[in-house]
Design a protein around this motif. Structure first.
Motif, PDB file in Angstrom:
ATOM      1  N   VAL A 307       0.847  -1.202   0.000  1.00  0.00           N
ATOM      2  CA  VAL A 307       0.000   0.000   0.000  1.00  0.00           C
ATOM      3  C   VAL A 307       0.877   1.246   0.000  1.00  0.00           C
ATOM      4  O   VAL A 307       0.625   2.204  -0.750  1.00  0.00           O
ATOM      5  CB  VAL A 307      -0.938   0.003   1.212  1.00  0.00           C
ATOM      6  CG1 VAL A 307      -1.834   1.240   1.191  1.00  0.00           C
ATOM      7  CG2 VAL A 307      -1.778  -1.261   1.261  1.00  0.00           C
ATOM      8  N   ALA A 308       1.929   1.228   0.810  1.00  0.00           N
ATOM      9  CA  ALA A 308       2.819   2.388   0.938  1.00  0.00           C
ATOM     10  C   ALA A 308       3.502   2.735  -0.374  1.00  0.00           C
ATOM     11  O   ALA A 308       3.965   3.872  -0.548  1.00  0.00           O
ATOM     12  CB  ALA A 308       3.872   2.111   2.008  1.00  0.00           C
ATOM     13  N   ALA A 309       3.566   1.791  -1.315  1.00  0.00           N
ATOM     14  CA  ALA A 309       4.188   2.060  -2.616  1.00  0.00           C
ATOM     15  C   ALA A 309       3.538   3.240  -3.319  1.00  0.00           C
ATOM     16  O   ALA A 309       4.167   3.930  -4.126  1.00  0.00           O
ATOM     17  CB  ALA A 309       4.110   0.814  -3.498  1.00  0.00           C
ATOM     18  N   GLY A 310       2.276   3.502  -2.988  1.00  0.00           N
ATOM     19  CA  GLY A 310       1.589   4.633  -3.606  1.00  0.00           C
ATOM     20  C   GLY A 310       2.192   5.979  -3.259  1.00  0.00           C
ATOM     21  O   GLY A 310       2.001   6.960  -3.985  1.00  0.00           O
ATOM     22  N   THR A 311       2.948   6.053  -2.177  1.00  0.00           N
ATOM     23  CA  THR A 311       3.559   7.328  -1.800  1.00  0.00           C
ATOM     24  C   THR A 311       4.632   7.755  -2.801  1.00  0.00           C
ATOM     25  O   THR A 311       5.003   8.931  -2.843  1.00  0.00           O
ATOM     26  CB  THR A 311       4.188   7.246  -0.393  1.00  0.00           C
ATOM     27  OG1 THR A 311       5.188   6.209  -0.378  1.00  0.00           O
ATOM     28  CG2 THR A 311       3.127   6.937   0.648  1.00  0.00           C
ATOM     29  N   ARG A 312       5.155   6.804  -3.595  1.00  0.00           N
ATOM     30  CA  ARG A 312       6.151   7.170  -4.615  1.00  0.00           C
ATOM     31  C   ARG A 312       5.561   7.226  -6.028  1.00  0.00           C
ATOM     32  O   ARG A 312       6.091   7.929  -6.893  1.00  0.00           O
ATOM     33  CB  ARG A 312       7.333   6.198  -4.591  1.00  0.00           C
ATOM     34  CG  ARG A 312       6.989   4.760  -4.831  1.00  0.00           C
ATOM     35  CD  ARG A 312       8.246   3.884  -4.925  1.00  0.00           C
ATOM     36  NE  ARG A 312       7.930   2.468  -4.962  1.00  0.00           N
ATOM     37  CZ  ARG A 312       7.465   1.838  -6.029  1.00  0.00           C
ATOM     38  NH1 ARG A 312       7.276   2.509  -7.157  1.00  0.00           N
ATOM     39  NH2 ARG A 312       7.197   0.539  -5.979  1.00  0.00           N
ATOM     40  N   THR A 313       4.449   6.499  -6.284  1.00  0.00           N
ATOM     41  CA  THR A 313       3.882   6.491  -7.637  1.00  0.00           C
ATOM     42  C   THR A 313       2.801   7.548  -7.839  1.00  0.00           C
ATOM     43  O   THR A 313       2.542   7.961  -8.965  1.00  0.00           O
ATOM     44  CB  THR A 313       3.293   5.109  -7.966  1.00  0.00           C
ATOM     45  OG1 THR A 313       2.361   4.732  -6.943  1.00  0.00           O
ATOM     46  CG2 THR A 313       4.392   4.062  -8.057  1.00  0.00           C
ATOM     47  N   LEU A 314       2.178   8.009  -6.762  1.00  0.00           N
ATOM     48  CA  LEU A 314       1.121   9.021  -6.873  1.00  0.00           C
ATOM     49  C   LEU A 314       1.738  10.417  -6.779  1.00  0.00           C
ATOM     50  O   LEU A 314       1.370  11.243  -5.943  1.00  0.00           O
ATOM     51  CB  LEU A 314       0.073   8.801  -5.774  1.00  0.00           C
ATOM     52  CG  LEU A 314      -0.743   7.512  -5.911  1.00  0.00           C
ATOM     53  CD1 LEU A 314      -1.425   7.152  -4.598  1.00  0.00           C
ATOM     54  CD2 LEU A 314      -1.779   7.666  -7.026  1.00  0.00           C
ATOM     55  N   ARG A 315       2.662  10.677  -7.672  1.00  0.00           N
ATOM     56  CA  ARG A 315       3.449  11.920  -7.601  1.00  0.00           C
ATOM     57  C   ARG A 315       2.651  13.172  -7.939  1.00  0.00           C
ATOM     58  O   ARG A 315       3.037  14.276  -7.555  1.00  0.00           O
ATOM     59  CB  ARG A 315       4.656  11.812  -8.547  1.00  0.00           C
ATOM     60  CG  ARG A 315       5.611  10.689  -8.188  1.00  0.00           C
ATOM     61  CD  ARG A 315       6.818  10.699  -9.106  1.00  0.00           C
ATOM     62  NE  ARG A 315       6.465  10.513 -10.502  1.00  0.00           N
ATOM     63  CZ  ARG A 315       6.279   9.337 -11.089  1.00  0.00           C
ATOM     64  NH1 ARG A 315       6.396   8.224 -10.377  1.00  0.00           N
ATOM     65  NH2 ARG A 315       5.970   9.249 -12.366  1.00  0.00           N
ATOM     66  N   GLY A 316       1.557  13.028  -8.678  1.00  0.00           N
ATOM     67  CA  GLY A 316       0.796  14.204  -9.075  1.00  0.00           C
ATOM     68  C   GLY A 316      -0.344  14.561  -8.139  1.00  0.00           C
ATOM     69  O   GLY A 316      -1.029  15.573  -8.342  1.00  0.00           O
ATOM     70  N   ALA A 317      -0.564  13.750  -7.107  1.00  0.00           N
ATOM     71  CA  ALA A 317      -1.671  14.002  -6.182  1.00  0.00           C
ATOM     72  C   ALA A 317      -1.430  15.275  -5.376  1.00  0.00           C
ATOM     73  O   ALA A 317      -0.289  15.619  -5.053  1.00  0.00           O
ATOM     74  CB  ALA A 317      -1.840  12.814  -5.238  1.00  0.00           C
ATOM     75  N   ALA A 318      -2.502  15.971  -5.068  1.00  0.00           N
ATOM     76  CA  ALA A 318      -2.393  17.201  -4.285  1.00  0.00           C
ATOM     77  C   ALA A 318      -1.724  16.924  -2.944  1.00  0.00           C
ATOM     78  O   ALA A 318      -0.981  17.763  -2.417  1.00  0.00           O
ATOM     79  CB  ALA A 318      -3.780  17.803  -4.065  1.00  0.00           C
ATOM     80  N   SER A 319      -1.978  15.743  -2.391  1.00  0.00           N
ATOM     81  CA  SER A 319      -1.311  15.294  -1.167  1.00  0.00           C
ATOM     82  C   SER A 319      -1.504  13.792  -1.069  1.00  0.00           C
ATOM     83  O   SER A 319      -2.466  13.243  -1.612  1.00  0.00           O
ATOM     84  CB  SER A 319      -1.900  15.985   0.079  1.00  0.00           C
ATOM     85  OG  SER A 319      -3.262  15.625   0.248  1.00  0.00           O
ATOM     86  N   VAL A 320      -0.571  13.120  -0.406  1.00  0.00           N
ATOM     87  CA  VAL A 320      -0.688  11.681  -0.154  1.00  0.00           C
ATOM     88  C   VAL A 320      -0.412  11.439   1.322  1.00  0.00           C
ATOM     89  O   VAL A 320       0.707  11.670   1.800  1.00  0.00           O
ATOM     90  CB  VAL A 320       0.288  10.851  -1.012  1.00  0.00           C
ATOM     91  CG1 VAL A 320       0.133   9.366  -0.683  1.00  0.00           C
ATOM     92  CG2 VAL A 320       0.044  11.091  -2.501  1.00  0.00           C
ATOM     93  N   ARG A 321      -1.427  11.004   2.025  1.00  0.00           N
ATOM     94  CA  ARG A 321      -1.288  10.691   3.454  1.00  0.00           C
ATOM     95  C   ARG A 321      -1.266   9.172   3.610  1.00  0.00           C
ATOM     96  O   ARG A 321      -2.154   8.486   3.088  1.00  0.00           O
ATOM     97  CB  ARG A 321      -2.445  11.293   4.245  1.00  0.00           C
ATOM     98  CG  ARG A 321      -2.449  10.901   5.724  1.00  0.00           C
ATOM     99  CD  ARG A 321      -3.606  11.563   6.464  1.00  0.00           C
ATOM    100  NE  ARG A 321      -3.701  11.075   7.839  1.00  0.00           N
ATOM    101  CZ  ARG A 321      -4.613  11.485   8.716  1.00  0.00           C
ATOM    102  NH1 ARG A 321      -5.491  12.426   8.371  1.00  0.00           N
ATOM    103  NH2 ARG A 321      -4.647  10.978   9.941  1.00  0.00           N
ATOM    104  N   TYR A 322      -0.268   8.650   4.284  1.00  0.00           N
ATOM    105  CA  TYR A 322      -0.160   7.212   4.488  1.00  0.00           C
ATOM    106  C   TYR A 322      -0.240   6.901   5.984  1.00  0.00           C
ATOM    107  O   TYR A 322       0.464   7.510   6.791  1.00  0.00           O
ATOM    108  CB  TYR A 322       1.154   6.681   3.921  1.00  0.00           C
ATOM    109  CG  TYR A 322       1.416   5.219   4.274  1.00  0.00           C
ATOM    110  CD1 TYR A 322       0.632   4.212   3.734  1.00  0.00           C
ATOM    111  CD2 TYR A 322       2.426   4.877   5.170  1.00  0.00           C
ATOM    112  CE1 TYR A 322       0.851   2.889   4.079  1.00  0.00           C
ATOM    113  CE2 TYR A 322       2.654   3.549   5.512  1.00  0.00           C
ATOM    114  CZ  TYR A 322       1.857   2.564   4.963  1.00  0.00           C
ATOM    115  OH  TYR A 322       2.074   1.249   5.299  1.00  0.00           O
TER     116      TYR A 322
END
Length: 359
Positions: A307-322
């Motif tokens: 799941v945490a992998a999204g913190t590096r692939t969702l680069r265009g998101a306004a914010s990513v909270r994990y």
């Protein structure tokens, strides 16, 4: 409780489990069907037991996105295990899209059916019911992955934010996948894909067995659990609720599972942040809405690192909270500790994005 009362409750529960209808009957939250077509039924949860519309103000719509191979009831298992009722209690208006049963006739349905048709339609209809306001998406397991891919593929959709709970975003982090990939190199991945095509998908019976296998300890200790908790109606009710949930699991369409196996498992498209369908490419970096990711520290199906992998692939998101939460794959969504962790994260996240600009 006296010994006599305890024995009476235990006897009543033993009878209910063995010969009766169970210690607790299903009591789903009332809903109104807004759209009813195959594999895309859209329902609105209502705040009153008589099914009357809620008084929530427009602009607080939350679309609940289940995964494939799991019933939409995952968001409303029972009164105290219900994300839908929790959201209603916070003044928000939840909706759920229900895919229904998957049969051999659905074998040609693929990932594109969900990210180009089923979910976009659910988003638009939920938004329309909210007076055109953008909606928040909350997906569990593969439902969160599909919600993110839908947002990436269709930036024009009225999506305010996305929360993905226990959603796999890097298949190399899943238990046993590296070994499966190594074995698949011997057959170039044709063994599984050929079998799935032959039977038109993954039958519901197999998905139920596979889910039980991930909770082997629970299955093996079940007789002892029942015997030691015969006088605890609440604990037995939770057990039977999970049993009922697993018994209702549908299967996967053949084409969808073929794509999942070939592109996500063998080639790890999601881990690279880009999935491919022929010449078409959908990048997770194209998600622009705020994102909440919740990983389970005890999740045997989707480890927290996947799941945490999204913190590096969702680069265009306004914010990513994990965030992380204790519990099994389903437990992080509706288990005993979910109210203190996942639900609290969700409430804080939705409140923080409530006034986010859409357009």
């Amino acid at each position: 409780m006296s010994i006599a009362d305890t024995m009476s409750v235990a006897a009543r529960n033993a009878w209910a489990l063995t010969f009766g209808p169970g210690v607790e009957q299903p009591d789903p939250a009332p809903t109104t069907v807004l759209w009813d077509e195959p594999h895309r039924q859209l329902r609105r949860f209502e705040g009153a037991d008589d099914g009357a519309p809620t008084t929530a103000q427009p602009g607080v719509g939350v679309l609940l996105v289940p995964p494939l191979a799991a019933p939409a009831s995952c968001f409303d298992l029972r009164a105290d295990q219900s994300v839908a009722r929790f959201l209603l209690g916070t003044g928000r208006q939840p909706y759920v899209v229900d895919y229904g049963d998957i049969s051999f006739a659905d074998r040609r349905m693929g990932v594109e059916d969900w990210i180009d048709e089923i979910l976009p339609e659910a988003v638009l209809r939920s938004s329309a019911d909210q007076g055109g306001a953008p909606v928040d998406l909350v997906g569990w397991s593969l439902g969160g992955t599909l919600a993110l891919l839908t947002a990436a593929a269709h930036p024009e959709l009225p999506i305010r934010s996305i929360a993905a709970v226990g959603s796999p975003l890097d298949y190399t982090e899943l238990t046993g996948i590296p070994q499966l990939r190594a074995a698949a190199t011997l057959t170039r991945g044709l063994g599984v894909s050929t079998l799935v095509r032959a039977v038109g998908g993954v039958p519901a019976t197999f998905t139920r067995l596979a889910y039980r296998a991930t909770a082997l300890e629970r299955e093996l200790t079940r007789p002892w659990f029942i015997a030691s908790n015969l006088a605890s109606t609440e604990r037995l009710a939770r057990m039977t609720t999970i049993d009922r949930f697993m018994a209702d699991m549908p299967g996967y369409p053949g084409r969808f599972y073929g794509q999942l196996w070939g592109r996500w498992v063998l080639h790890n498209d999601l881990g690279r942040g880009v999935i491919e369908f022929g010449s078409r490419r959908i990048a997770l970096a194209d998600v622009t809405a705020p994102v909440l990711l919740v990983g389970g520290t005890e999740d045997a199906i989707t480890p927290a690192s996947a799941v945490a992998a999204g913190t590096r692939t969702l680069r265009g998101a306004a914010s990513v909270r994990y965030e992380t939460a204790p519990g099994s794959h389903l437990g992080i969504l509706t288990g005993p500790g979910a109210a203190r962790t996942t639900w609290r994260y969700l409430d804080e996240f939705l409140a923080s994005t409530r006034n986010a600009h859409f357009g």
